[in-house]
Every structure is written in C-alpha cells, then in structure tokens.
Design a protein around this motif. Structure first.
Motif, PDB file in Angstrom:
ATOM      1  N   LEU A 198      -6.526  -7.043   0.155  1.00  8.58           N
ATOM      2  CA  LEU A 198      -7.004  -8.299   0.523  1.00  8.58           C
ATOM      3  C   LEU A 198      -5.602  -8.222   1.600  1.00  8.58           C
ATOM      4  O   LEU A 198      -5.990  -9.282   2.522  1.00  8.58           O
ATOM      5  N   SER A 199      -4.575  -7.402   1.448  1.00  5.81           N
ATOM      6  CA  SER A 199      -3.487  -7.095   2.084  1.00  5.81           C
ATOM      7  C   SER A 199      -4.657  -6.623   3.757  1.00  5.81           C
ATOM      8  O   SER A 199      -4.122  -7.063   4.996  1.00  5.81           O
ATOM      9  N   THR A 200      -5.700  -5.631   3.917  1.00  6.82           N
ATOM     10  CA  THR A 200      -6.259  -5.394   4.637  1.00  6.82           C
ATOM     11  C   THR A 200      -6.504  -5.715   5.230  1.00  6.82           C
ATOM     12  O   THR A 200      -6.561  -6.822   6.550  1.00  6.82           O
TER      13      THR A 200
ATOM     14  N   SER B 137      -0.358  -8.335 -12.415  1.00  3.49           N
ATOM     15  CA  SER B 137      -0.161  -9.719 -11.763  1.00  3.49           C
ATOM     16  C   SER B 137       0.192  -8.784 -10.324  1.00  3.49           C
ATOM     17  O   SER B 137       1.211  -8.532  -9.244  1.00  3.49           O
ATOM     18  N   PHE B 138       2.076  -7.822 -10.908  1.00  2.00           N
ATOM     19  CA  PHE B 138       2.949  -7.120 -10.388  1.00  2.00           C
ATOM     20  C   PHE B 138       2.107  -5.716  -9.230  1.00  2.00           C
ATOM     21  O   PHE B 138       2.846  -5.238  -8.333  1.00  2.00           O
ATOM     22  N   SER B 139       1.090  -5.312  -9.940  1.00  2.00           N
ATOM     23  CA  SER B 139       0.485  -4.422  -9.604  1.00  2.00           C
ATOM     24  C   SER B 139      -0.493  -5.327  -8.117  1.00  2.00           C
ATOM     25  O   SER B 139      -0.449  -4.374  -6.695  1.00  2.00           O
TER      26      SER B 139
ATOM     27  N   ALA C 242      -0.529  -5.206  -2.277  1.00  2.00           N
ATOM     28  CA  ALA C 242      -0.323  -6.142  -0.839  1.00  2.00           C
ATOM     29  C   ALA C 242       0.356  -5.929  -0.392  1.00  2.00           C
ATOM     30  O   ALA C 242       0.317  -6.128   0.855  1.00  2.00           O
ATOM     31  N   CYS C 243       1.890  -5.826  -0.396  1.00  2.00           N
ATOM     32  CA  CYS C 243       2.855  -5.545   0.008  1.00  2.00           C
ATOM     33  C   CYS C 243       3.226  -4.113   0.630  1.00  2.00           C
ATOM     34  O   CYS C 243       3.282  -4.342   1.746  1.00  2.00           O
TER      35      CYS C 243
ATOM     36  N   LEU D 131       3.132  -3.687   4.892  1.00  2.00           N
ATOM     37  CA  LEU D 131       4.336  -2.263   5.275  1.00  2.00           C
ATOM     38  C   LEU D 131       3.270  -1.354   6.366  1.00  2.00           C
ATOM     39  O   LEU D 131       4.360  -1.102   7.504  1.00  2.00           O
ATOM     40  N   LEU D 132       2.608  -1.225   5.645  1.00  2.00           N
ATOM     41  CA  LEU D 132       1.345  -0.037   6.666  1.00  2.00           C
ATOM     42  C   LEU D 132       1.379  -0.757   8.213  1.00  2.00           C
ATOM     43  O   LEU D 132       0.692   0.008   8.864  1.00  2.00           O
TER      44      LEU D 132
END
Length: 353
Positions: free
Chosen positions: A96-98, A336-338, A343-344, A348-349
């Motif tokens: 999702l972050s990607t 949810s934590f995973s 995503a975080c 950051l990357l």
C-alpha cells in the motif's frame, strides 16, 4: 614599453608572454582531464553498486516470494494459520505504501515535468486519473473473471449420493426428497476461494512487475553513486516484503508446481533484468525526453492504481473481514499494528529514493 617588449633577445619577456598565452589552455586541459577521470571513477563506482544491487535484489525477492512455501511446515508461520495474518498485514502495508508513497508520486513527477508541454500535461492530473482507471479496471477484471467461474460452477449438476438422499411419501402420495448438499456447497465455496486467490495473485504480480521493471531500468541507467547506493537497501527491503505478500497469495491459490515456479522466477528476475537493461541503455537513454517521461509516468500511474486496489481490497479487506480475525481481538490488534508498521517503514524508505 613596446620597444622593450619587442627586443629580440629579451628571453624573460618571451617566456612570460608565452606563459600568459598558454595558461588558459593548460588550465583548461588539466581541468578536462580531471573531469574525465572523475566521471570515469563515478561510472565505475556506479557500475559496482549496480552489480551489488542485482545480486541483493534478486536474492531478497526470491527469498521473500519463496518464504510462504519454506515455512508452510512451521505451525506458527503456516499461511493457513492465524499468525500469518500478521505477516500478510505487514506485507500489505508495504504494498500500500509502495503505491501511495513511491509509485504514484513518481508518476505525478514524470507527467508534470517541465520537459513536457504545459498543455495538456500540467493542465490535468493525468497521474491520478490513470491510477483511478487502473483501479476500476482491476475491479472489473476481477469481477468478470470471478463471475465467469462462479457461473460455471452453478451450471454443473449438483451430485446426489445414495447415503445423502431419502425419498418418502405422505398420505396424499406426494414424493418428498430429503437430502443434504452441505458437502457440495463446501466444495464449491472452497473452489471459488481458490479461483479468487488465483486471480488476485496474477493481477498483483502484474502490478508489481510493471513498476519493478521501471525501477530497475531507472537504477541501471543512472550514473550517480549517490542515487544508487541508498536504493540498493531500499529496493532489497521492498522486494522482500512485496515477495512475501505475493508468495502468500500464490500459496493460497493452489497453483500447480510448474505455474508456481514460473511466477516465482518471473517476480524474482524482473527488477534485476530491468537493472541489466538500464545498464545496457545507459549511454543512449534519456530519462528527460518527452516520450520516456510520458511512457514511464503512465505505466507508473497504472501500476499505482493496481497496487493500491490490491492492497486495500484483496489483501486487507478480505483478511480484516475474515471470521477468524473478526472473532479474535488479539489478532485484530496485532494485524492493525503490523499494517501500520509495514506502511510506516516503507514510507520512511522514500527518503532514500
């Protein structure tokens, strides 16, 4: 003064004048040599990092996509067990972050580049538009494919066995058939789920492969060690966790061994091949040309739409609405934590890109 300068035997004057005339040439020549040597050194250093990137990305991607198959015999990490919800949630967060943080902004940057004409590229948000169409297209494709397979299942005759059927008659001699089709319904449900997982894994691989090729070509064509060096770690991490997400989908789809091998190899080799292609075209490739920017931007936007849709709908929604997770508060909190962690970390990357 002129008489002094043109005296035939004034050797010191001739030397000074000659030095003054030749000084710019000497300085220019020495500068060009240094620049050439510096550029050669940078190219050599960049090539070494590219070769490291090929090995690192290949191994991390292969390990990630194979991991669900390697740990299937471990009770805590088996893809069919509760613990795997946490791993899939983390991988879905990475995907999702990607899409949101890495791919979509790059598409927007390419399609709004000053190298492109203002009309129409900076007059309309093509990146978001193409990503939206890509997500809608993915939804339609999944819906049509799933509907086709379900209709095929419904058209099959429902089997009845002698131990399932009992025929009785009432006082009016009407015939009643008493039977149970639970086993058939269960089998059909399992078959539909497997078909859905096959569609998900194939579409997800398409979305991942598209942006992986573009990333690989861009890295291979780059001549800056400062750009390539941080990307090696970022891409390795990225490929590893994308591989876990894809590998889990492939595992749950129950493909034949040959199909699994093809999908695993295809995913593992995509980015390294892109890097090799980028190295090959690095001398002629112009990433700022209008055609390169348009093609790259449109493909990235389409890939972003696929990744965002797949992460939200096929990976997260299906798992977070799964009865196993809904009935277990600890798994809900852990997943949810995973999800947020994946995503975080992937977000950051983006500072390394």
């Amino acid at each position: 003064m002129l008489k002094f300068l043109f005296q035939p035997y004034n050797h010191s004057t001739i030397f000074v004048v000659t030095l003054v005339l030749l000084l710019p040439t000497i300085v220019l020549s020495s500068t060009c040599t240094c620049v050439t040597q510096l550029e050669d050194h940078k190219k050599s250093e960049a090539l070494s990092y590219k070769l490291i990137a090929i090995g690192s990305v290949l191994s991390s991607g292969a390990l990630g996509v194979c991991l669900p198959f390697l740990v299937k015999n471990l009770p805590s990490l088996n893809p069919n067990n509760d613990m795997y919800f946490l791993i899939k949630a983390f991988a879905a967060g990475v995907i999702l972050s990607t899409g949101f943080i890495h791919v979509l902004p790059d598409a927007y940057e390419s399609l709004t580049s000053p190298c492109l004409s203002e009309n129409p590229w900076r007059k309309f948000p093509f990146a978001g538009f193409v990503a939206m169409l890509s997500a809608i297209g993915t939804l339609m494709m999944e819906s049509f494919a799933t509907g086709y397979h379900k209709r095929s299942e419904l058209n099959k005759a429902q089997p009845f066995s002698s131990d399932e059927v009992m025929i009785t008659t009432d006082h009016d001699h009407h015939v009643h058939v008493h039977g149970s089709s639970n086993s058939f319904e269960l089998e059909r449900s399992i078959s539909s789920e497997i078909i859905r997982n096959k569609i998900i894994s194939q579409v997800l691989e398409i979305g991942i492969v598209v942006h992986s090729v573009i990333i690989g070509v861009s890295l291979g064509a780059s001549q800056s060690p400062k750009i390539i060096k941080p990307l090696v770690a970022a891409l390795s991490f990225h490929q590893f966790f994308e591989g876990i997400g894809l590998g889990g989908c492939i595992y749950q789809a129950n493909f034949k061994c040959k199909t699994v091998a093809i999908m695993v190899v295809f995913f593992s080799l995509t980015t390294p091949i892109g890097i090799v292609v980028g190295i090959g075209i690095s001398k002629s490739y112009n990433e700022k040309s209008s055609s390169s920017l348009i093609i790259e931007g449109l493909l990235l936007a389409a890939s972003a739409g696929i990744l965002i849709y797949m992460a939200l709908v096929d990976l997260l929604a299906s798992d977070f609405m799964n009865s196993k997770m809904v009935c277990n508060f600890k798994i809900q909190i852990g997943a949810s934590f995973s999800l947020l962690l994946g995503a975080c970390i992937m977000s950051l990357l983006a500072k390394c890109d």
